[in-house]
Design an enzyme around this catalytic site. Sequence first.
Site, PDB file in Angstrom:
ATOM      1  N   GLY A  30       0.841  -1.195   0.000  1.00 55.55           N
ATOM      2  CA  GLY A  30       0.000   0.000   0.000  1.00 55.55           C
ATOM      3  C   GLY A  30       0.871   1.238   0.000  1.00 55.55           C
ATOM      4  N   HIS A  54      -4.282   1.354   7.868  1.00 56.75           N
ATOM      5  CA  HIS A  54      -2.921   1.929   7.913  1.00 56.75           C
ATOM      6  C   HIS A  54      -2.809   3.123   6.943  1.00 56.75           C
ATOM      7  CE1 HIS A  54       1.653   1.180   7.957  1.00 56.75           C
ATOM      8  NE2 HIS A  54       1.500   1.965   6.900  1.00 56.75           N
ATOM      9  N   GLU A  55      -3.395   2.974   5.748  1.00 54.50           N
ATOM     10  CA  GLU A  55      -3.291   4.048   4.745  1.00 54.50           C
ATOM     11  C   GLU A  55      -4.172   5.252   5.093  1.00 54.50           C
ATOM     12  OE1 GLU A  55      -0.836   3.596   3.054  1.00 54.50           O
ATOM     13  OE2 GLU A  55      -0.688   1.406   3.014  1.00 54.50           O
ATOM     14  N   HIS A 105      -2.388   7.353   7.458  1.00 54.81           N
ATOM     15  CA  HIS A 105      -1.387   8.227   6.810  1.00 54.81           C
ATOM     16  C   HIS A 105      -2.038   9.528   6.331  1.00 54.81           C
ATOM     17  CE1 HIS A 105       2.428   6.104   6.668  1.00 54.81           C
ATOM     18  NE2 HIS A 105       1.918   5.036   6.083  1.00 54.81           N
ATOM     19  N   GLN A 140       2.869   9.922   1.870  1.00 55.71           N
ATOM     20  CA  GLN A 140       4.227   9.365   1.916  1.00 55.71           C
ATOM     21  C   GLN A 140       5.107   9.845   0.766  1.00 55.71           C
ATOM     22  OE1 GLN A 140       2.470   5.234   2.449  1.00 55.71           O
ATOM     23  NE2 GLN A 140       4.408   5.004   3.536  1.00 55.71           N
ATOM     24  N   CYS A 165       6.086  -0.297   7.482  1.00 55.25           N
ATOM     25  CA  CYS A 165       5.720   0.904   6.734  1.00 55.25           C
ATOM     26  C   CYS A 165       6.899   1.311   5.870  1.00 55.25           C
ATOM     27  CB  CYS A 165       5.365   2.039   7.705  1.00 55.25           C
ATOM     28  SG  CYS A 165       4.853   3.553   6.870  1.00 55.25           S
ATOM     29  N   LEU A 166       6.627   1.643   4.630  1.00 49.30           N
ATOM     30  CA  LEU A 166       7.699   2.061   3.717  1.00 49.30           C
ATOM     31  C   LEU A 166       8.372   3.342   4.204  1.00 49.30           C
ATOM     32  CD1 LEU A 166       5.959   1.324   0.289  1.00 49.30           C
ATOM     33  CD2 LEU A 166       7.799   0.005   1.370  1.00 49.30           C
TER      34      LEU A 166
HETATM   35  O1  GNR Z   1       4.093  -2.593   2.521  1.00 50.36           O
HETATM   36  C1  GNR Z   1       3.482  -2.475   3.589  1.00 50.36           C
HETATM   37  N1  GNR Z   1       3.229  -3.589   4.327  1.00 50.36           N
HETATM   38  C2  GNR Z   1       2.385  -3.604   5.421  1.00 50.36           C
HETATM   39  C3  GNR Z   1       2.404  -4.733   6.230  1.00 50.36           C
HETATM   40  C4  GNR Z   1       1.578  -4.821   7.325  1.00 50.36           C
HETATM   41  C5  GNR Z   1       0.716  -3.782   7.621  1.00 50.36           C
HETATM   42  C6  GNR Z   1       0.695  -2.636   6.835  1.00 50.36           C
HETATM   43  C7  GNR Z   1       1.524  -2.558   5.735  1.00 50.36           C
HETATM   44  S1  GNR Z   1       1.466  -1.151   4.727  1.00 50.36           S
HETATM   45  C8  GNR Z   1       3.086  -1.131   4.067  1.00 50.36           C
HETATM   46  C9  GNR Z   1       3.224  -0.067   3.003  1.00 50.36           C
HETATM   47  C10 GNR Z   1       3.042   1.293   3.621  1.00 50.36           C
HETATM   48  O2  GNR Z   1       3.857   1.830   4.330  1.00 50.36           O
HETATM   49  N2  GNR Z   1       1.910   1.880   3.396  1.00 50.36           N
HETATM   50  O3  GNR Z   1       1.658   3.079   3.947  1.00 50.36           O
HETATM   51 NI    NI Z   2       2.839   3.150   5.770  1.00 52.11          NI
END
Ligand code: GNR
Ligand code: NI
Length: 164
Positions: A46, A133-134, A137, A51, A91-92
């Site tokens: 995601g 999670h997104e 953000h 980001q 999270c990236l």
């Molecule tokens: O790549 C991602 N893997 C992930 C794994 C477990 C829970 C959430 C994520 S999201 C993350 C990519 C990201 O940072 N999205 O904002």
């Molecule tokens: Ni993230």
Amino acid sequence: MATLDILIYPDDRLRKVARPVDDINAEVTALVDDMFETMYEAPGIGLAATQVNVHQRVVVIDVTEDKSDPLTLINPEILSTEGEAQGDEGCLSIPGIYESVARAEKITFRALDRSGQPYERDADGLLAVCVQHEVDHLDGKMFVDYLSALKRRRIKKKMLKHEK
Ligand code: GNR
Ligand code: NI
């Protein structure tokens, strides 16, 4: 198409609240395409526009292993949630850190797709986690905010140390 630079925690720009998209024009669809390219290259499941330092409510997701279910979420809204489940998140924007977070187990969300068409979808498992999670953000929130202050401080220190 182009890949975009991803902001790394604790960058203040990750704390900005994104504004709703009011017109899905060529600029927005180009952003969506670049976000997919960036997410797949990373690789991640995601990516929120926040980001990549674009403060509009745009998210791309693909939780499949073979890139077979690309989802575009413009102006996403979580309509309802059910249950709770604990799971490891990454999270990236916080590379190399994986910690357990509690999230709703099932959700129903609504969003606009890449063509501006509204849709509603139920999600569980990894997709439910990823949507939550997104959307966080887009509101300037990161998964480390759910951890203890001690863990967060350690993560921040580690990120600053690896920064160049
Ligand atoms: O790549 C991602 N893997 C992930 C794994 C477990 C829970 C959430 C994520 S999201 C993350 C990519 C990201 O940072 N999205 O904002
Ligand atoms: Ni993230």
